[in-house]
Scaffold this motif. Structure first.
Motif, PDB file in Angstrom:
ATOM      1  N   MET A  61       0.841  -1.193   0.000  1.00 20.98           N
ATOM      2  CA  MET A  61       0.000   0.000   0.000  1.00 20.98           C
ATOM      3  C   MET A  61       0.882   1.252   0.000  1.00 20.98           C
ATOM      4  SD  MET A  61      -2.877   1.205   2.803  1.00 20.98           S
ATOM      5  CE  MET A  61      -3.784  -0.328   2.665  1.00 20.98           C
ATOM      6  N   GLU A  65      -2.506   5.492  -1.749  1.00 18.72           N
ATOM      7  CA  GLU A  65      -3.583   4.595  -1.333  1.00 18.72           C
ATOM      8  C   GLU A  65      -3.858   4.733   0.166  1.00 18.72           C
ATOM      9  OE1 GLU A  65      -4.805  -0.165  -1.543  1.00 18.72           O
ATOM     10  OE2 GLU A  65      -2.895   0.534  -2.387  1.00 18.72           O
ATOM     11  N   THR A  66      -2.783   4.872   0.940  1.00 19.31           N
ATOM     12  CA  THR A  66      -2.948   5.056   2.384  1.00 19.31           C
ATOM     13  C   THR A  66      -3.719   6.336   2.675  1.00 19.31           C
ATOM     14  OG1 THR A  66      -0.841   3.924   2.798  1.00 19.31           O
ATOM     15  CG2 THR A  66      -1.729   5.263   4.581  1.00 19.31           C
ATOM     16  N   ALA A  68      -5.828   7.832   0.754  1.00 15.18           N
ATOM     17  CA  ALA A  68      -7.217   7.664   0.341  1.00 15.18           C
ATOM     18  C   ALA A  68      -8.030   6.989   1.441  1.00 15.18           C
ATOM     19  CB  ALA A  68      -7.284   6.846  -0.947  1.00 15.18           C
ATOM     20  N   HIS A  69      -7.447   5.979   2.071  1.00 19.01           N
ATOM     21  CA  HIS A  69      -8.137   5.302   3.173  1.00 19.01           C
ATOM     22  C   HIS A  69      -8.333   6.258   4.354  1.00 19.01           C
ATOM     23  CE1 HIS A  69      -8.464   1.158   1.795  1.00 19.01           C
ATOM     24  NE2 HIS A  69      -7.233   1.237   1.301  1.00 19.01           N
TER      25      HIS A  69
END
Length: 228
Positions: A61, A65-66, A68-69
């Protein structure tokens, strides 16, 4: 005692985490390590953080992406994220960082003084927001006490609490004003300026609510400022 703010450092390379700790140790805050995006998300489940320093290039990740979470979670969506990257693929790559929710995007090697200054701004904003939430909680207790109607003794206690609240709020207002002037003078990041303005609006709402409780202003309970 004033509780220290927590700063989340996310990087898969231990030497980079060590370097960040060395740079930020002068701020005298709590530094929390995470060696992956998954580990960072786990830390965010239980702790509150003033700011996140997030490496872009990580196996599995990655930073985008991190982020986005983090932004999808209601609990963490408002935490400022500063992206750190060792590569620069041009404006498109930078834009992707801001689109993911970053307040800043810094390429390595970076100036330690600049990074520390940027992080310190968000730590100060976080601490002011914590103080504001504390004032609002005390104000709620005051309103509930007024509703119970406990006579003259309660009235004296209420007056004392109002005076204490007013003094503590004045101190926060003074610090927030000084911080806003500092941001203006240093032409700080737009995100930091916007956050400071939001804090000042919340302080204004709390001051109005507190003033409405003073004797002679009526018994109707004022609406408390929201904590968003």
């Amino acid at each position: 005692m004033v509780q220290k703010a927590k700063i989340l450092l996310v990087d898969d390379r231990p030497e980079n985490l060590l370097a960040l700790e060395a740079i930020l140790s002068a701020l005298d805050q709590t530094l929390v390590r995470a060696s992956s995006g998954e580990e960072a998300l786990k830390a965010l489940l239980t702790d509150d953080f003033a700011v996140i320093l997030l490496d872009v290039q990580m196996p599995g990740m990655d930073g985008f992406e991190t982020a986005a979470h983090i932004k999808r979670r209601e609990r963490t969506r408002d935490i400022p994220i500063i992206f750190l990257t060792a590569i620069n693929h041009g404006p498109h790559h930078t834009f992707r960082g801001y689109a993911a929710g970053a307040v800043d995007y810094i390429s390595k090697p970076f100036d330690p003084w600049v990074l520390r200054a940027k992080v310190s701004v968000f730590v100060e904003l976080y601490m002011k927001n914590c103080q504001l939430r504390e004032q609002a909680a005390l104000l709620r207790l005051q309103l509930e006490g007024n509703g119970n109607g406990k006579g003259a003794v309660a009235g004296k206690e209420s007056a004392g609490l109002l005076a204490e609240l007013s003094a503590r709020l004045a101190a926060v207002e003074e610090q927030a004003e000084a911080l806003s002037k500092q941001l203006d003078d240093e032409s700080a990041d737009a995100a930091a300026v916007a956050t400071a303005a939001h804090l000042e609006r919340k302080l204004t709402g709390l001051r109005r609510a507190l003033d409405a409780l003073e004797p002679g202003t009526g018994s109707g309970g004022p609406a408390l400022p929201t904590q968003n």
